[in-house]
Design an enzyme around this catalytic site. Structure first.
Site, PDB file in Angstrom:
ATOM      1  N   SER A 145       0.838  -1.193   0.000  1.00  0.00           N
ATOM      2  CA  SER A 145       0.000   0.000   0.000  1.00  0.00           C
ATOM      3  C   SER A 145       0.870   1.239   0.000  1.00  0.00           C
ATOM      4  CB  SER A 145      -0.900   0.010   1.248  1.00  0.00           C
ATOM      5  OG  SER A 145      -1.575   1.242   1.392  1.00  0.00           O
TER       6      SER A 145
ATOM      7  N   TYR B 275      -3.043  -0.185  10.301  1.00  0.00           N
ATOM      8  CA  TYR B 275      -3.002  -0.608   8.895  1.00  0.00           C
ATOM      9  C   TYR B 275      -1.677  -0.176   8.270  1.00  0.00           C
ATOM     10  CZ  TYR B 275      -4.298  -0.974   3.954  1.00  0.00           C
ATOM     11  OH  TYR B 275      -4.326  -1.290   2.616  1.00  0.00           O
TER      12      TYR B 275
END
Length: 253
Positions: A134, A147
């Site tokens: 990500s 996250y």
């Protein structure tokens, strides 16, 4: 015959990738904790192999890999670690158990699958692992702390294994997209300021296309979208304080 095993395959990026690779002649295996959605996708693709799995369970991960690879002469051409969780919000307002679960799925689940896959990857010509990274693994993103932490760890694991497994001929890389329109993102009840400012420009099929590109031409890190590619490469050259300043401004309430 090429084969691919996909975690988090029941929806979003995993499902889009399954459809793309199946449509291009690959043998596809589907894994997800959501059994009903997984069964529907498997039926849509003509009854492909699928199994319910919590990737955080290492014993179950080993069994799933053994079952799938037994159908393919003990070989695995591509493992796509797509399973993931996200919870947006202020760090202290999210239960510690929920933070832990994000780490369990996004990092330990990926580690479980990759460790269990090694025996099959090492005997397969052109074997690859593609990890779902990500943009949050490049810059620490407020309101997505756990996250972001998990994706930093995925980035480190990817870099280490790409070097370590070169002696086995196994390529390891990750995808680094910014925000993607998936059910995971749509389910959030808190809109992080950085999300509001940058917007959601990518769809699941865009990431599936990046998985396909990575399968054909492996690279260590694959930033997705022109905008983030520019941010990524600029960030490699810019001093750390400048990157922090940019993120601070993007993340203001």
């Amino acid at each position: 015959m090429n084969n691919i095993l996909i975690t988090g395959a029941a929806s979003g990026i995993g499902a889009a990738t399954a459809r793309l690779f199946h449509g291009r002649g690959w043998q596809v295996g589907l894994l997800d904790i959501n059994h009903s959605a997984l069964a529907e996708l498997a039926a849509e693709l003509g009854g492909v192999w699928h199994a319910e799995l919590d990737v955080a369970d290492p014993a179950a991960a080993r069994l799933a890999l053994a079952d799938f690879c037994a159908m393919h002469g003990g070989q695995l051409r591509l493992l796509f670690n797509s399973a993931g969780l996200l919870r947006c919000g202020y760090f202290e307002q999210i239960e510690a158990a929920e933070h832990a679960r994000i780490i369990q799925v996004n990092l330990l689940g990926l580690l479980n699958m990759t460790h269990a896959a090694f025996a099959y990857l090492k005997v397969t010509p052109g074997a690859q692992v593609i990890n779902m990274g990500s943009a949050s693994g490049v810059y620490g993103v407020p309101h997505m702390a756990s996250y972001s932490a998990s994706k930093f760890a995925v980035r480190g694991l990817t870099e280490a294994l790409e070097l370590e497994w070169a002696r086995h001929g196994i390529r390891v890389g990750d995808l680094m997209p910014p925000f993607v329109a998936t059910p995971m993102l749509a389910s959030q009840h808190f809109e992080a300021p950085v999300l509001r400012r940058l917007g959601v420009k990518l769809e699941a099929r865009d990431i599936a296309a990046a998985v396909w590109q990575q399968a054909q031409v492996p690279t260590l890190h694959r930033p997705v979208s022109l905008r983030f590619k520019l941010m990524y490469w600029a960030g490699q050259l810019a001093p750390a304080w400048l990157n922090r300043l940019v993120m601070r401004r993007l993340s203001r309430d």
